[in-house]
Design a protein around this motif. Structure first.
Motif, PDB file in Angstrom:
ATOM      1  N   HIS A 104       0.848  -1.181   0.000  1.00  0.00           N
ATOM      2  CA  HIS A 104       0.000   0.000   0.000  1.00  0.00           C
ATOM      3  C   HIS A 104       0.882   1.228   0.000  1.00  0.00           C
ATOM      4  O   HIS A 104       2.075   1.127   0.292  1.00  0.00           O
ATOM      5  N   PRO A 105       0.310   2.424  -0.285  1.00  0.00           N
ATOM      6  CA  PRO A 105       1.153   3.624  -0.282  1.00  0.00           C
ATOM      7  C   PRO A 105       1.936   3.794   1.020  1.00  0.00           C
ATOM      8  O   PRO A 105       3.093   4.214   1.008  1.00  0.00           O
ATOM      9  N   GLN A 106       1.297   3.428   2.153  1.00  0.00           N
ATOM     10  CA  GLN A 106       1.964   3.581   3.452  1.00  0.00           C
ATOM     11  C   GLN A 106       3.230   2.726   3.539  1.00  0.00           C
ATOM     12  O   GLN A 106       4.171   3.077   4.253  1.00  0.00           O
ATOM     13  N   ILE A 107       3.228   1.584   2.852  1.00  0.00           N
ATOM     14  CA  ILE A 107       4.395   0.694   2.824  1.00  0.00           C
ATOM     15  C   ILE A 107       5.449   1.271   1.874  1.00  0.00           C
ATOM     16  O   ILE A 107       6.643   1.307   2.189  1.00  0.00           O
ATOM     17  N   ARG A 108       4.984   1.736   0.713  1.00  0.00           N
ATOM     18  CA  ARG A 108       5.936   2.219  -0.307  1.00  0.00           C
ATOM     19  C   ARG A 108       6.609   3.518   0.110  1.00  0.00           C
ATOM     20  O   ARG A 108       7.662   3.869  -0.411  1.00  0.00           O
ATOM     21  N   ASN A 109       5.988   4.243   1.034  1.00  0.00           N
ATOM     22  CA  ASN A 109       6.623   5.453   1.550  1.00  0.00           C
ATOM     23  C   ASN A 109       7.868   5.138   2.359  1.00  0.00           C
ATOM     24  O   ASN A 109       8.714   6.010   2.561  1.00  0.00           O
ATOM     25  N   ARG A 110       7.986   3.926   2.880  1.00  0.00           N
ATOM     26  CA  ARG A 110       9.158   3.538   3.671  1.00  0.00           C
ATOM     27  C   ARG A 110      10.046   2.543   2.932  1.00  0.00           C
ATOM     28  O   ARG A 110      11.261   2.637   2.980  1.00  0.00           O
TER      29      ARG A 110
ATOM     30  N   THR B  70      -1.124   4.101  11.636  1.00  0.00           N
ATOM     31  CA  THR B  70      -0.549   5.050  10.676  1.00  0.00           C
ATOM     32  C   THR B  70      -0.444   6.469  11.235  1.00  0.00           C
ATOM     33  O   THR B  70      -1.407   6.982  11.808  1.00  0.00           O
ATOM     34  N   GLU B  76       4.280  12.115   5.180  1.00  0.00           N
ATOM     35  CA  GLU B  76       3.844  10.926   4.450  1.00  0.00           C
ATOM     36  C   GLU B  76       3.278   9.895   5.411  1.00  0.00           C
ATOM     37  O   GLU B  76       3.877   9.624   6.458  1.00  0.00           O
ATOM     38  N   PRO B  77       2.133   9.283   5.079  1.00  0.00           N
ATOM     39  CA  PRO B  77       1.596   8.246   5.964  1.00  0.00           C
ATOM     40  C   PRO B  77       2.495   7.015   5.987  1.00  0.00           C
ATOM     41  O   PRO B  77       2.897   6.525   4.931  1.00  0.00           O
ATOM     42  N   VAL B  78       2.834   6.563   7.169  1.00  0.00           N
ATOM     43  CA  VAL B  78       3.637   5.343   7.323  1.00  0.00           C
ATOM     44  C   VAL B  78       3.082   4.518   8.481  1.00  0.00           C
ATOM     45  O   VAL B  78       2.395   5.027   9.369  1.00  0.00           O
ATOM     46  N   ARG B  79       3.410   3.233   8.460  1.00  0.00           N
ATOM     47  CA  ARG B  79       3.023   2.319   9.528  1.00  0.00           C
ATOM     48  C   ARG B  79       4.011   2.470  10.680  1.00  0.00           C
ATOM     49  O   ARG B  79       5.196   2.169  10.512  1.00  0.00           O
ATOM     50  N   LEU B  82       5.878  -0.690  11.770  1.00  0.00           N
ATOM     51  CA  LEU B  82       6.952  -1.165  10.894  1.00  0.00           C
ATOM     52  C   LEU B  82       8.053  -0.115  10.803  1.00  0.00           C
ATOM     53  O   LEU B  82       8.775  -0.042   9.809  1.00  0.00           O
ATOM     54  N   ASN B 149      -6.919   3.402  -3.421  1.00  0.00           N
ATOM     55  CA  ASN B 149      -5.611   2.802  -3.212  1.00  0.00           C
ATOM     56  C   ASN B 149      -5.051   3.156  -1.834  1.00  0.00           C
ATOM     57  O   ASN B 149      -4.559   2.293  -1.100  1.00  0.00           O
ATOM     58  N   ALA B 150      -5.150   4.430  -1.486  1.00  0.00           N
ATOM     59  CA  ALA B 150      -4.623   4.873  -0.186  1.00  0.00           C
ATOM     60  C   ALA B 150      -5.422   4.238   0.956  1.00  0.00           C
ATOM     61  O   ALA B 150      -4.850   3.776   1.943  1.00  0.00           O
ATOM     62  N   SER B 152      -7.032   1.496   0.882  1.00  0.00           N
ATOM     63  CA  SER B 152      -6.911   0.034   0.921  1.00  0.00           C
ATOM     64  C   SER B 152      -5.820  -0.400   1.895  1.00  0.00           C
ATOM     65  O   SER B 152      -5.760  -1.563   2.277  1.00  0.00           O
ATOM     66  N   GLY B 153      -4.982   0.515   2.303  1.00  0.00           N
ATOM     67  CA  GLY B 153      -3.962   0.199   3.296  1.00  0.00           C
ATOM     68  C   GLY B 153      -4.479   0.193   4.721  1.00  0.00           C
ATOM     69  O   GLY B 153      -3.703   0.105   5.665  1.00  0.00           O
TER      70      GLY B 153
END
Lengths: 289, 178
Positions: A104-110, B70, B76-79, B82, B149-150, B152-153
């Motif tokens: 997902h975008p959140q993963i690809r950002n890192r 998140t 930028e949105p990140v987990r 992780l 898409n956004a 879906s995360g």
């Protein structure tokens, strides 16, 4: 779901990073974006003693097209940056499309491009894209720097040509002919999941005859490494990428692929899916030629 | 009006065990400077919740699947489950607490989630709100596919996706015009 203890260091040069990896006193792992490693740390599937963070190394932050037209992506470049780069989108659209399929975008950002390649999950997107695009891998270690082709880079599930004391510093994508067409297709239950099976296709059209001059067909999720299927490529080269040639290529996929069963799908389902994806991908790639 | 200097946010420091695995990090959280000693293995999610008391960031699956944790790292949105806290030195982090601090009015995203009933139990909401906030801060309006898409995360186990999407679209309408 917490990592076991480890030490952490963020060197500022490749030399320092490699020295840390070569130190036999402690089991070290490279971390960049951490989107594959940190889940494994959280579940304690990985228990390194030292994490070497390479994202603070300025010489690994590059993404540019060199004088020979090669796209060079350093090990600290995140996937979102590569996919948004206009040089990548224009010259290597298959790579940009493959990245858009990652998580997902959140993963690809890192997550980083090189990190996903070095991690080498056989269901991941970038290994098959790299093989389809004939990428080269620049690896630095205590014995110096060497370059490995995509054919030789992926060894087995979670295993690549990068040794424990080495660092993948850069991936290099050679230029593609202007008249190439491409497609990247995946069979997934949900958007963002790892693919049940996937295919990357690059076709080149011969200007004179209007037939396929060259083809590269690479499957992911069909074996412990990305599979380049020359039998399918042979069925396409010289053809007009018409129904008959596509049927022959799909037949080659059905006959030659030997995927395995797992909880997500049977081998038979994967093989059928791969053949269907191939037809779809070749059609799309030919339209883009 | 003179700009006010944000007060530092104090981090609780547990007793240091295994000193070699501890590192000092300096970062910004919701506009306030933070300096803290963190163990190498501390996840950003646990740093925010346990050390800074910012429990608005929810921890769901802890392996990058659900999106509840998140936050925005450098916009930028990140987990956060992780992300290692020790990797965040110098970063600018925004959590759900930072959107409308104190008596400040709700942001357009928060208001839209309220008005569109974009939540049921609310556990997943902070994650959705942070990703939606990043969408409204883009220079161009994201198209429908990019919104899907956004989002879906993120998982919502109350199956409230329809209203969540409505809320995000309302906030985008407000930001970019319909």
């Amino acid at each position: 779901m917490k990592p076991s203890p480890f030490d952490y260091t963020a060197p500022s040069t490749v030399g320092e990073a490699v020295a840390l990896l070569a130190d036999e006193e402690r089991e070290a792992k490279v971390v960049a974006g951490g989107q594959s490693l940190i889940p494994m740390l959280n579940m304690r599937l990985a228990r390194p003693e030292l994490l070497v963070d390479i994202t603070r190394i300025p010489e690994l932050g590059h993404l540019y097209v060199d004088e020979a037209g090669n796209l060079r992506i350093g090990a600290a470049v995140r996937q979102a940056r590569a996919a948004a780069d206009t040089a990548v989108q224009d010259g290597w659209p298959l790579l940009a499309a493959a990245i858009e399929h990652i998580g997902h975008p959140q993963i690809r950002n890192r997550g980083t491009v090189c990190g996903s390649l070095a991690h080498h999950d056989p269901a991941a997107e970038l290994p098959s894209a790299a093989l389809a695009l004939d990428a080269r891998f620049v690896i630095t270690g205590p014995r110096g720097t060497r370059t490995v082709t995509a054919e030789n880079f992926f060894v087995a599930t979670f295993s690549t040509a990068v040794e424990a004391d080495e660092l993948l510093t850069e991936v290099v994508f050679p230029p593609l002919p202007a008249d190439h067409g491409w497609a990247f297709e995946e069979l997934t239950r949900r958007h963002g999941d790892f693919a049940t099976v996937g295919v990357a296709v690059v076709l080149e059209r011969s200007a004179g005859t209007g037939t396929v001059r060259a083809a590269r067909v690479v499957f992911s999720g069909a074996a412990p490494v990305p599979v380049r299927l020359s039998a399918a490529e042979d069925a396409l080269v010289g053809s007009d990428a018409g129904e008959q040639a596509l049927a022959a290529a799909a037949g080659a996929a059905l006959a030659r692929l030997t995927p395995s069963d797992d909880i997500h799908a049977t081998a038979e389902y994967r093989r059928e899916g791969a053949a269907h994806l191939l037809v779809r991908a070749c059609t799309t790639a030919w339209e883009r030629c | 009006m003179t700009p006010s200097v944000p007060t530092p946010l104090a981090a609780r420091t547990p007793p240091l065990a295994e000193p070699s695995a501890w590192h000092e990090i300096a970062l910004t959280v919701n506009g306030r400077p933070v300096t803290a000693q963190v163990e190498s293995r501390l996840l950003l999610s646990d740093f925010l919740r346990d050390r800074l008391g910012l429990t608005g960031t929810h921890v769901g699956c802890e392996h990058g699947v659900c999106g509840a944790c998140t936050v925005l790292v450098d916009d930028e949105p990140v987990r956060t489950c992780l992300t290692l806290a020790v990797q965040c030195g110098g970063a600018e982090i925004r959590t759900v607490e930072g959107l409308s601090p104190g008596d400040a009015p709700l942001t357009s995203v928060q208001r839209a989630f309220h008005e569109c009933h974009g939540m049921q139990c609310g556990f997943c909401t902070p994650g959705f709100v942070m990703t939606a906030t990043a969408l409204t801060e883009q220079s161009d309006r994201p198209d429908k596919e990019q919104v899907a898409n956004a989002l879906s995360g993120h998982l919502c186990r109350c199956t409230g996706y329809r209203n969540i999407r409505r809320a995000v679209c309302q906030a985008l309408d407000e930001r970019f015009g319909e």
